[in-house]
Design a protein around this motif. Structure first.
Motif, PDB file in Angstrom:
ATOM      1  N   ASN A 149       7.539   1.496 -14.376  1.00  0.00           N
ATOM      2  CA  ASN A 149       6.866   3.064 -13.599  1.00  0.00           C
ATOM      3  C   ASN A 149       6.905   3.683 -12.373  1.00  0.00           C
ATOM      4  OD1 ASN A 149       5.079   2.519 -16.081  1.00  0.00           O
ATOM      5  ND2 ASN A 149       3.564   1.447 -14.480  1.00  0.00           N
ATOM      6  N   CYS A 176       7.414   3.344  -9.319  1.00  0.00           N
ATOM      7  CA  CYS A 176       6.335   3.439  -8.979  1.00  0.00           C
ATOM      8  C   CYS A 176       6.633   2.685  -7.292  1.00  0.00           C
ATOM      9  CB  CYS A 176       4.659   2.825  -8.946  1.00  0.00           C
ATOM     10  SG  CYS A 176       3.674   2.829  -7.302  1.00  0.00           S
ATOM     11  N   ASN A 210      -0.457  -2.083 -13.930  1.00  0.00           N
ATOM     12  CA  ASN A 210      -0.348  -0.748 -14.742  1.00  0.00           C
ATOM     13  C   ASN A 210      -1.182   0.856 -14.112  1.00  0.00           C
ATOM     14  OD1 ASN A 210       1.814   0.165 -16.711  1.00  0.00           O
ATOM     15  ND2 ASN A 210       1.061  -1.376 -17.503  1.00  0.00           N
ATOM     16  N   THR A 211      -2.555   0.515 -13.908  1.00  0.00           N
ATOM     17  CA  THR A 211      -3.484   0.974 -13.360  1.00  0.00           C
ATOM     18  C   THR A 211      -3.146   1.101 -11.420  1.00  0.00           C
ATOM     19  OG1 THR A 211      -5.457   0.108 -14.353  1.00  0.00           O
ATOM     20  CG2 THR A 211      -6.027   1.239 -12.961  1.00  0.00           C
ATOM     21  N   THR A 239       0.133   1.365 -10.375  1.00  0.00           N
ATOM     22  CA  THR A 239       1.491   1.869 -10.512  1.00  0.00           C
ATOM     23  C   THR A 239       0.345   3.467 -10.741  1.00  0.00           C
ATOM     24  OG1 THR A 239       1.933   1.258 -12.436  1.00  0.00           O
ATOM     25  CG2 THR A 239       2.665   0.182 -10.753  1.00  0.00           C
ATOM     26  N   ARG A 240      -0.489   3.670 -11.501  1.00  0.00           N
ATOM     27  CA  ARG A 240      -0.617   5.322 -11.976  1.00  0.00           C
ATOM     28  C   ARG A 240      -1.339   5.796 -10.864  1.00  0.00           C
ATOM     29  NH1 ARG A 240       0.927   2.399 -16.395  1.00  0.00           N
ATOM     30  NH2 ARG A 240       1.784   3.854 -18.172  1.00  0.00           N
ATOM     31  N   ARG A 279       0.668   6.678  -7.879  1.00  0.00           N
ATOM     32  CA  ARG A 279       1.819   8.043  -8.232  1.00  0.00           C
ATOM     33  C   ARG A 279       0.560   9.203  -7.628  1.00  0.00           C
ATOM     34  NH1 ARG A 279       6.440   7.760 -12.713  1.00  0.00           N
ATOM     35  NH2 ARG A 279       6.567   9.558 -11.095  1.00  0.00           N
ATOM     36  N   THR A 280      -0.266   9.069  -8.263  1.00  0.00           N
ATOM     37  CA  THR A 280      -1.041  10.282  -8.756  1.00  0.00           C
ATOM     38  C   THR A 280      -1.536  10.240  -7.210  1.00  0.00           C
ATOM     39  OG1 THR A 280      -2.037   9.584 -10.311  1.00  0.00           O
ATOM     40  CG2 THR A 280      -3.233  10.638  -8.566  1.00  0.00           C
TER      41      THR A 280
END
Length: 150
Positions: free
Chosen positions: A45, A47, A130-131, A133-134, A137-138
């Motif tokens: 991802n 990150c 995965n949550t 990393t998102r 990154r946001t």
């Protein structure tokens, strides 16, 4: 430049995610295995914050530089056990679910090394990272400041 600091995140979000982290930590899954999977997800991802965090966690847990530095090419190395390879494959397939199917063959391979409860916790761990990393990154969380706590 950081977009959203931890102090700006609405109350409850981090706390709820951390309660899932506590649940995962209390599972029977090996901590180093989970950190290997978390680092691989962070790499996929892209990150940087999570890569820094899970690299440091693995170092603190006593993982070797050789294994840490070859996680992204685990298929091409002899440094990972069959159990770790199955978990890494599951991690990649679930992380890139829009490009992959969780085949019966992969699931059967998981059952050779993990019981149903552990497979559930693997799926939760992968989904959770995965949550994270998102979110990171946001938010563009500052890289390099993470410190391992016992």
């Amino acid at each position: 430049m950081e977009r959203i600091s931890f102090s700006q995140i609405p109350a409850g979000i981090i706390e709820k995610l951390m309660s899932l982290e506590k649940l995962i930590k209390e599972s029977s899954l090996d901590y180093k295995l989970l950190e290997i999977l978390r680092l691989r997800i962070a790499q996929i991802n892209k990150c940087a914050y999570c890569i820094d965090m899970h690299y440091k966690e693995l170092r603190e847990a006593g993982e070797t530089e050789l294994r840490i530095s070859t996680i992204s090419v685990w298929k091409e190395t002899p440094f990972f056990t069959e159990k770790e390879k199955v978990a890494l494959e599951f991690t990649e397939v679930l992380t890139l679910i829009n490009k992959n199917e969780i085949s019966d063959q992969l699931f059967d391979s998981l059952t050779k090394f993990f019981d149903i409860e552990e497979i559930c916790f693997l799926a939760l761990t992968i989904s959770q990272l995965n949550t994270w990393t998102r979110l990171m990154r946001t938010f563009k969380s500052t890289v390099g400041n993470y410190e391992v706590t016992s």
